[in-house]
Design an enzyme around this catalytic site. Sequence first.
Site, PDB file in Angstrom:
ATOM      1  CG  ASP A  73      -1.996  -0.977   1.124  1.00 53.71           C
ATOM      2  OD1 ASP A  73      -2.136  -1.973   0.226  1.00 53.71           O
ATOM      3  OD2 ASP A  73      -3.275  -1.072   1.805  1.00 53.71           O
ATOM      4  CG  ASP A  74       3.254   1.564   3.408  1.00 49.02           C
ATOM      5  OD1 ASP A  74       2.360   2.980   3.883  1.00 49.02           O
ATOM      6  OD2 ASP A  74       3.486   0.651   3.727  1.00 49.02           O
ATOM      7  CG  ASP A 158     -14.845   3.206  13.495  1.00 48.91           C
ATOM      8  OD1 ASP A 158     -14.247   3.694  12.450  1.00 48.91           O
ATOM      9  OD2 ASP A 158     -16.010   2.960  12.958  1.00 48.91           O
ATOM     10  CE  LYS A 160      -8.558   2.878   5.799  1.00 51.97           C
ATOM     11  NZ  LYS A 160      -8.321   1.564   5.147  1.00 51.97           N
ATOM     12  CB  CYS A 460      23.355 -17.938 -20.918  1.00 55.02           C
ATOM     13  SG  CYS A 460      21.148 -17.462 -21.734  1.00 55.02           S
ATOM     14  CB  CYS A 475      16.193 -15.922 -19.913  1.00 50.78           C
ATOM     15  SG  CYS A 475      17.751 -17.199 -20.682  1.00 50.78           S
TER      16      CYS A 475
HETATM   17  S1  IVH Z   1     -16.419   5.131   7.749  1.00 51.94           S
HETATM   18  C1  IVH Z   1     -17.574   7.615   3.652  1.00 51.94           C
HETATM   19  N1  IVH Z   1     -14.850   3.148   8.812  1.00 51.94           N
HETATM   20  O1  IVH Z   1     -11.733   1.384   4.134  1.00 51.94           O
HETATM   21  C2  IVH Z   1     -16.354   6.564   3.996  1.00 51.94           C
HETATM   22  N2  IVH Z   1     -14.603   3.124   6.815  1.00 51.94           N
HETATM   23  O2  IVH Z   1      -9.615   2.988   2.255  1.00 51.94           O
HETATM   24  C3  IVH Z   1     -17.200   6.192   4.968  1.00 51.94           C
HETATM   25  N3  IVH Z   1     -13.046   1.572   6.295  1.00 51.94           N
HETATM   26  O3  IVH Z   1     -13.670   3.280   2.010  1.00 51.94           O
HETATM   27  C4  IVH Z   1     -16.093   5.071   5.744  1.00 51.94           C
HETATM   28  N4  IVH Z   1     -12.384   0.743   7.529  1.00 51.94           N
HETATM   29  O4  IVH Z   1     -14.678   0.700   2.424  1.00 51.94           O
HETATM   30  C5  IVH Z   1     -14.618   3.684   7.428  1.00 51.94           C
HETATM   31  N5  IVH Z   1     -13.779   1.879  10.497  1.00 51.94           N
HETATM   32  C6  IVH Z   1     -14.137   2.191   9.446  1.00 51.94           C
HETATM   33  C7  IVH Z   1     -13.481   1.949   7.949  1.00 51.94           C
HETATM   34  C8  IVH Z   1     -13.754   1.814   7.209  1.00 51.94           C
HETATM   35  C9  IVH Z   1     -11.865   0.623   6.503  1.00 51.94           C
HETATM   36  C10 IVH Z   1     -12.854   0.929   4.693  1.00 51.94           C
HETATM   37  C11 IVH Z   1     -13.713   1.702   3.483  1.00 51.94           C
HETATM   38  C12 IVH Z   1     -13.847   3.363   3.021  1.00 51.94           C
HETATM   39  C13 IVH Z   1     -11.525   2.664   2.844  1.00 51.94           C
HETATM   40  C14 IVH Z   1     -10.790   3.866   2.513  1.00 51.94           C
END
Ligand code: IVH
Length: 728
Positions: A73-74, A158, A160, A460, A475
């Site tokens: 991702d990075d 929260d 991710k 080679c 190759c």
């Molecule tokens: S809220 C309007 N909360 O990560 C969008 N998304 O990389 C509101 N995702 O598109 C999203 N954990 O699909 C929200 N705790 C979380 C999440 C989360 C993962 C996803 C989501 C977003 C994507 C972006």
Amino acid sequence: MTADHPAPDPAHPTSRKTGATRATAQAVLPLDGPEAEVTAPPEPVLRRARFLAAELARHNYLYHTLDAPEISDDAYDALYNELAVLERRWPMLAGEQSPTAKVGGRLLEGLAKERHRQRMYGLDNVFSVSGWREFTERMRRAWDERLNGPIPLVFWCDPKLDGLAVELVYEHGELRKALTRGDGETGELVTEAVRTMDSVPRVLEAGGGAFPDLLEVRGEAVMFREDFARLNARQEALGLKTFANPRNAAAGSLRQLDLSVMETRPLRFLAYSLGAVDWGNCAPSLTQGELMARLTAWGFLTPPDGRLCAGVEQVEAYAEWVRANRTGFPMEIDGAVAKLDDLEAQEVLGFTARAPRFAVAFKFPAIQAQTVLDAIEIQVGRTGALTPVAVLQPVAVGGVMVSRATLHNEDEIHARDVRVGDTVIVQRAGDVIPEVVGPVLEKRPPDALPFRFPHACPACGEPVHREPGEAAWRCDNLACPARRLRAITHFVSKAGLDIQGVGEKWVEQLVTAGRVQSPADLFTLREEDLLGFERMGETLARKFLAALETARSTATLARLLCALGIRHVGEQTARLLAARFRDLDELAAASTETLLELPDIGPEVAASIRYFFATPANRVVLEHLRARGLWPVSSGADAQATPLSGKTILFTGTLPLPRARAQALAEAAGAIPVGGVSRKLDYLVAGEKPGSKLDKARALGIPILDGEGFRRLLAGAGVEVPSDFLQK
Ligand code: IVH
């Protein structure tokens, strides 16, 4: 868990995002001022932007559509940022088609598609406290205080979740549909797969109050780490494909077409937001935090440890706390998400082309270190692909010594503009293998030259070529010593005949000494050949020869096919071929048409098999294998007389025995279990509640069996039917 920890360090100086962006962008031209230019960009910038857009599109496809990312991702973020920087400076580079204006992946063939009522957006990322503060500043600027009053900077935060975004559509409280995010506008219908998940309520629970007539719940399908480890262990035991990480396992499971497989995949859905909602005339006024409570009451799981953060600093402390505790979460997480708690304020702020203005992902920085790139070595794989490898001065990155890292291919080297002699940034993100992010341009020696990919094989000396659309140079010389070494190493490895104790080191010595030039030569070795090698005593030599003898006498056709390393022929295909053909002679004689009749074999695989057997050097090796007694005859094809040998079979619905067991029994009878209904299917075994596969098979006139019919077929094929079969 609580989040009352001090705020993290201020701006993260080694942020992979900013570091990488500056490093790679400057390779084209210095980007000092951020102001937009009205003039057209110079030619090198134009070329660079086109290259970046194409690369990003390719990586999007690999990640979102094929669930098979090539870069972390990075590294993706670095490319993305570089393009965004160029587009900010020359807005004419940007446009609807730019990857910076798009949400995610393209759609996979095979699943039905449907438009989302409301677009499913991604999230913008920040990687440091300063990035987060800039985001809040942008939010303030987009907020009209005179019209809306002061901006309520209270956030619901929260973790991710690193899974697959899914939307569930409920009508009058009943689950009607499930869609993946797809490209944001249109998703793939995965309703039936989602119905197999326990964590998805079929009907909303009453505790959440009145149901809206229409409710779209959005969230993430994830696989818990423990479940992932168990799944991979089982896949391995069954000789099936293992997954690189829980996200790929989750995405692959949800989007594959065979529901019977989905049933064995422990996925969970965690809800975090809404799509379209029709509250009728009872629209409540909710905050994000209250919405989460309501989702729980309706029967959904929600991300763990969500919390209300009053003010910008509390969000920073929360993100830091999540980072510090990330390994304690049951699922993979890659950051924290902060959303304005006030849903009305969310609506006021709205969305940019790509992401909400009211929410952002606070992503974890990768662990980085700097070291010198001593050389770029080219490795030749067994299929002839040339892979550049960075040879680094050893450096500790997050507790792991790193001295080599793949540079993937020519394009990746140029995308990162790394040169021998450069001081480079090396990083490890999450559990990902180390990678070279890019050069530290300030430390570039004046004589460092751009890397020129060799046009001759380093092993080679033969010319190498790169097919249009392919990333790798190849190759094609089958006699190439490097290819041969890899081919023999593969032959003895776990993925091949799994010859115990005959590892890479010994193979290398034997090949270097000229004693072994092909896999077949291994079976001509005598004790005296081995004793000449250092650290090879009599006992070891005998063990070595015994292992070879065991492999020779027990190898199955499927294993031998894997060991030969035919391009595109993995374990699954090898088993399929072994079930259909008696031995290598029969397979070698098979026409393209015959091969194409087999399930799961497309033109590319068929061509590769034909090419392998048509190549004179391979025919010589095969003759030597035959002469040395390594010529297995397939048991599946041996049982020609049985009604199941070489036949494809598919199971659907609830069977009287576990599906994996039914498949194993079918395989024991020489049949080939497959994943979907097609004209190539020989039998469909339908249990209770069979679903659409039965209709499709009927329409194609495919013979349909019930459990009893299957039992009789097995008995006819001489496979002992377990006594508990069909007892329930
Ligand atoms: S809220 C309007 N909360 O990560 C969008 N998304 O990389 C509101 N995702 O598109 C999203 N954990 O699909 C929200 N705790 C979380 C999440 C989360 C993962 C996803 C989501 C977003 C994507 C972006």
